[in-house]
Design a protein around this motif. Structure first.
Motif, PDB file in Angstrom:
ATOM      1  N   VAL A   1       0.848  -1.194   0.000  1.00 24.40           N
ATOM      2  CA  VAL A   1       0.000   0.000   0.000  1.00 24.40           C
ATOM      3  C   VAL A   1       0.886   1.247   0.000  1.00 24.40           C
ATOM      4  O   VAL A   1       1.707   1.430   0.897  1.00 24.40           O
ATOM      5  N   TYR A   2       0.692   2.104  -1.022  1.00 30.52           N
ATOM      6  CA  TYR A   2       1.424   3.381  -1.026  1.00 30.52           C
ATOM      7  C   TYR A   2       0.899   4.247   0.114  1.00 30.52           C
ATOM      8  O   TYR A   2      -0.302   4.443   0.259  1.00 30.52           O
ATOM      9  N   ASP A   3       1.821   4.747   0.942  1.00 28.75           N
ATOM     10  CA  ASP A   3       1.449   5.562   2.096  1.00 28.75           C
ATOM     11  C   ASP A   3       2.108   6.929   1.967  1.00 28.75           C
ATOM     12  O   ASP A   3       3.313   7.076   2.185  1.00 28.75           O
TER      13      ASP A   3
ATOM     14  N   LEU B   1       2.655 -13.964   5.859  1.00 25.24           N
ATOM     15  CA  LEU B   1       2.404 -12.550   6.174  1.00 25.24           C
ATOM     16  C   LEU B   1       1.443 -12.393   7.357  1.00 25.24           C
ATOM     17  O   LEU B   1       1.560 -11.454   8.138  1.00 25.24           O
ATOM     18  N   LYS B   2       0.506 -13.329   7.488  1.00 25.77           N
ATOM     19  CA  LYS B   2      -0.461 -13.332   8.607  1.00 25.77           C
ATOM     20  C   LYS B   2      -1.154 -11.978   8.794  1.00 25.77           C
ATOM     21  O   LYS B   2      -1.185 -11.424   9.895  1.00 25.77           O
ATOM     22  N   GLY B   3      -1.652 -11.437   7.694  1.00 21.47           N
ATOM     23  CA  GLY B   3      -2.475 -10.229   7.783  1.00 21.47           C
ATOM     24  C   GLY B   3      -1.727  -8.918   7.929  1.00 21.47           C
ATOM     25  O   GLY B   3      -2.345  -7.859   8.056  1.00 21.47           O
ATOM     26  N   ARG B   4      -0.405  -8.961   7.938  1.00 27.05           N
ATOM     27  CA  ARG B   4       0.336  -7.704   8.076  1.00 27.05           C
ATOM     28  C   ARG B   4       0.246  -6.866   6.802  1.00 27.05           C
ATOM     29  O   ARG B   4       0.113  -7.394   5.701  1.00 27.05           O
ATOM     30  N   LYS B   5       0.376  -5.551   6.981  1.00 25.45           N
ATOM     31  CA  LYS B   5       0.340  -4.641   5.841  1.00 25.45           C
ATOM     32  C   LYS B   5       1.776  -4.252   5.475  1.00 25.45           C
ATOM     33  O   LYS B   5       2.581  -3.940   6.355  1.00 25.45           O
ATOM     34  N   VAL B   6       2.073  -4.293   4.194  1.00 29.26           N
ATOM     35  CA  VAL B   6       3.355  -3.793   3.705  1.00 29.26           C
ATOM     36  C   VAL B   6       3.093  -2.445   3.061  1.00 29.26           C
ATOM     37  O   VAL B   6       2.243  -2.319   2.180  1.00 29.26           O
ATOM     38  N   ARG B   7       3.788  -1.423   3.571  1.00 30.39           N
ATOM     39  CA  ARG B   7       3.580  -0.063   3.027  1.00 30.39           C
ATOM     40  C   ARG B   7       4.747   0.319   2.116  1.00 30.39           C
ATOM     41  O   ARG B   7       5.875  -0.124   2.332  1.00 30.39           O
ATOM     42  N   ALA B   8       4.457   1.121   1.114  1.00 32.67           N
ATOM     43  CA  ALA B   8       5.490   1.566   0.173  1.00 32.67           C
ATOM     44  C   ALA B   8       5.628   3.090   0.271  1.00 32.67           C
ATOM     45  O   ALA B   8       4.635   3.803   0.421  1.00 32.67           O
TER      46      ALA B   8
END
Length: 262
Positions: free
Chosen positions: A40-42, A252-259
């Motif tokens: 997700v772009y943050d 990943l277990k539901g974690r969010k990866v931010r870009a």
């Protein structure tokens, strides 16, 4: 640290670490496969700022699991700040993970793609914790900057390291390694992905804010060959080459990866 023996072989490798370190099956384990289309772009993520100008490397050593360059971390002259971090984090050490001959050995993967090697610059939150050990066990204690190494042209900045590797061929060996500035090991762009994760080696503490740079640096096959000359055995032991010293991606277990980039 516990006295458990671990490594990267069939009997002591990542697939059995959970027996001695149950957290290996925890909710924020690293590394992961970073899927760019799902990151997700943050726009609120600041650029990362690295103050490495006054950095003082002390030694280079063979831990039996990697080659490690240690830094003097008594003050805030060498820090990473910005990005997802609330505090400045001091540089403690950096080390590498790599594959066998002709094999890739990065820990993180990007959409399933692996790289020749991965460099980890390990920083700790000295604003909040008194010692590296205390920080390493705290949820916001560590910040690790991950840099991919891709096979291609020689990397001039790496020469000082690859030229020193013969001095730390055996497990447990340490030599002075002064005046090295890791700034030369960074790519031009500091665009990154970030997520909450863990150490990728036992004790696997879930204490790391990961900042993985999108752009790799280049390394020659000859330079990678020098890493593979290292041994994960002591001088008196049967010789065992240090290669494939990486942990595969974890769920990943539901974690969010931010870009930090769009």
């Amino acid at each position: 640290m516990t006295g458990h023996q671990w490594g990267y072989g069939e009997e002591d490798g990542p697939s059995v670490w959970h027996k001695d370190y149950p957290i290996a099956q925890g909710d924020r384990q690293s590394p992961i496969d970073i899927v760019p289309t799902e990151a997700v772009y943050d726009a609120t993520l600041a650029p990362i700022a690295l103050s490495y100008d006054l950095c003082t490397s002390i030694s280079i050593s063979n831990s039996g699991h990697s080659v490690v360059v240690e830094f003097d971390d008594v003050d805030d002259r060498t820090v990473i700040r910005g990005g997802p971090l609330q505090d400045p984090y001091r540089l403690k050490q950096f080390h590498f993970h790599w594959g066998g001959k002709g094999c890739h050995g990065s820990e993180h993967t990007v959409g399933g793609k692996t790289y020749a090697s991965e460099l980890h610059l390990v920083h700790w939150n000295a604003a909040k914790y008194k010692t590296f050990g205390e920080a390493a066990a705290a949820p916001d204690g560590l910040a690790v900057l991950g840099v991919f190494l891709e096979t291609g042209d020689e990397h001039r900045g790496l020469h000082k390291i690859t030229d020193a590797l013969y001095m730390v061929k055996f497990k447990g060996s340490t030599v002075d390694f002064k005046g090295f500035n890791p700034k030369c090991l960074l790519p031009n762009s500091l665009n990154y992905w970030t997520y909450l994760g863990s150490l990728t080696t036992p004790p696997l503490h879930e204490s790391v804010t990961w900042i993985v740079l999108k752009e790799p640096i280049m390394v020659s096959e000859k330079q990678m060959g020098k890493f593979r000359m290292l041994l994960c055995s002591g001088e008196e032991e049967d010789r065992k080459r240090m290669e494939n010293n990486f942990r595969p991606p974890q769920p990943l277990k539901g974690r969010k990866v931010r870009a930090s980039f769009n």
